[in-house]
Design an enzyme around this catalytic site. Structure first.
Site, PDB file in Angstrom:
ATOM      1  N   GLY A  49      35.783  -4.502 -24.623  1.00 59.55           N
ATOM      2  CA  GLY A  49      36.374  -3.448 -25.433  1.00 59.55           C
ATOM      3  C   GLY A  49      35.413  -2.281 -25.505  1.00 59.55           C
ATOM      4  N   GLN A  54      31.963   5.317 -29.034  1.00 62.07           N
ATOM      5  CA  GLN A  54      30.858   4.751 -28.253  1.00 62.07           C
ATOM      6  C   GLN A  54      30.507   5.581 -27.030  1.00 62.07           C
ATOM      7  OE1 GLN A  54      32.631   0.568 -28.177  1.00 62.07           O
ATOM      8  NE2 GLN A  54      30.442   0.176 -28.193  1.00 62.07           N
ATOM      9  N   CYS A  92      27.740  -6.031 -28.907  1.00 60.90           N
ATOM     10  CA  CYS A  92      28.320  -4.693 -28.848  1.00 60.90           C
ATOM     11  C   CYS A  92      27.570  -3.880 -27.804  1.00 60.90           C
ATOM     12  CB  CYS A  92      28.198  -4.027 -30.218  1.00 60.90           C
ATOM     13  SG  CYS A  92      28.842  -2.352 -30.257  1.00 60.90           S
ATOM     14  N   LEU A  93      28.299  -3.118 -26.996  1.00 59.46           N
ATOM     15  CA  LEU A  93      27.659  -2.296 -25.961  1.00 59.46           C
ATOM     16  C   LEU A  93      26.721  -1.257 -26.574  1.00 59.46           C
ATOM     17  CD1 LEU A  93      30.742  -1.709 -23.611  1.00 59.46           C
ATOM     18  CD2 LEU A  93      28.931  -3.426 -23.382  1.00 59.46           C
ATOM     19  N   HIS A 134      36.903  -5.583 -33.947  1.00 61.35           N
ATOM     20  CA  HIS A 134      35.595  -4.999 -33.631  1.00 61.35           C
ATOM     21  C   HIS A 134      35.763  -3.534 -33.217  1.00 61.35           C
ATOM     22  CE1 HIS A 134      31.447  -5.310 -31.671  1.00 61.35           C
ATOM     23  NE2 HIS A 134      31.918  -4.168 -31.202  1.00 61.35           N
ATOM     24  N   GLU A 135      36.750  -3.263 -32.365  1.00 63.55           N
ATOM     25  CA  GLU A 135      36.963  -1.884 -31.891  1.00 63.55           C
ATOM     26  C   GLU A 135      37.496  -0.997 -33.019  1.00 63.55           C
ATOM     27  OE1 GLU A 135      35.544  -1.165 -29.238  1.00 63.55           O
ATOM     28  OE2 GLU A 135      35.272  -3.247 -28.641  1.00 63.55           O
ATOM     29  N   HIS A 138      34.801   0.410 -35.060  1.00 67.45           N
ATOM     30  CA  HIS A 138      34.127   1.578 -34.470  1.00 67.45           C
ATOM     31  C   HIS A 138      34.822   2.878 -34.881  1.00 67.45           C
ATOM     32  CE1 HIS A 138      30.952  -0.026 -32.000  1.00 67.45           C
ATOM     33  NE2 HIS A 138      31.762  -0.850 -31.365  1.00 67.45           N
TER      34      HIS A 138
HETATM   35 ZN    ZN Z   1      31.109  -2.479 -30.318  1.00 68.84          ZN
END
Ligand code: ZN
Length: 156
Positions: A49, A54, A92-93, A134-135, A138
């Site tokens: 995701g 991000q 998380c990225l 999670h997304e 963000h």
């Molecule tokens: Zn994330």
């Protein structure tokens, strides 16, 4: 297509409440390109995701890997958020190398616009539901590590 730079924890864009995307903008070349680039960036980083903040765009848009491939969700809304929770490891990225357990609802219903500007509605369970939550975080300026902290405080 191009791979975009992923912003990391500490960048103020990750703490902002993202702006709704004007539905009239969805079919513009700029947004279509952004969606394709986000998918490519997500795969290049081996993520499941990625949310617009991000990559530095404070917009209510994210990509999630579904059982039928990547989907773009625009201006998403959750309902029927289950009280039943899972407590699984997340990463998380934007927070490289960090993994921790996060409590998430096992089920959510989602309403959003897709990349063609059409209204879509579906139910998500378990891992896919976790990715969506999670997304969604963000888009609301929250990282999973903020949730971990919050849950530790509640336990005290
Ligand atoms: Zn994330």
């Amino acid at each position: 297509m191009s791979i975009l730079k992923i912003v990391k924890n500490g960048d103020p864009v990750l703490k902002m409440i993202a702006q709704e995307l004007d539905p009239a903008m969805i079919k513009t070349a700029k947004i279509q390109q952004l969606i394709f680039d986000m998918v490519e960036t997500m795969y290049a980083a081996k993520g499941v995701g990625i949310a617009a903040p991000q990559i530095g765009e404070s917009l209510r848009l994210f990509i999630a890997e579904s059982s039928s491939g990547p989907i773009a969700l625009i201006n998403p809304i959750f309902s029927n958020i289950s009280l039943k929770k899972s407590n699984d490891d997340e990463g998380c990225l934007s927070v490289p190398g960090h993994f921790d357990r996060v409590k998430r609802s096992k089920h959510v219903d989602v309403e959003a616009l897709n990349m063609h500007g059409d209204k879509i509605k579906f139910s998500a369970d378990n891992f896919f539901a976790i990715v969506l939550q999670h997304e969604m975080d963000h888009l609301n300026g929250l990282l999973f590590i903020d949730r971990v902290e919050e849950q530790k405080i509640w336990k005290k």
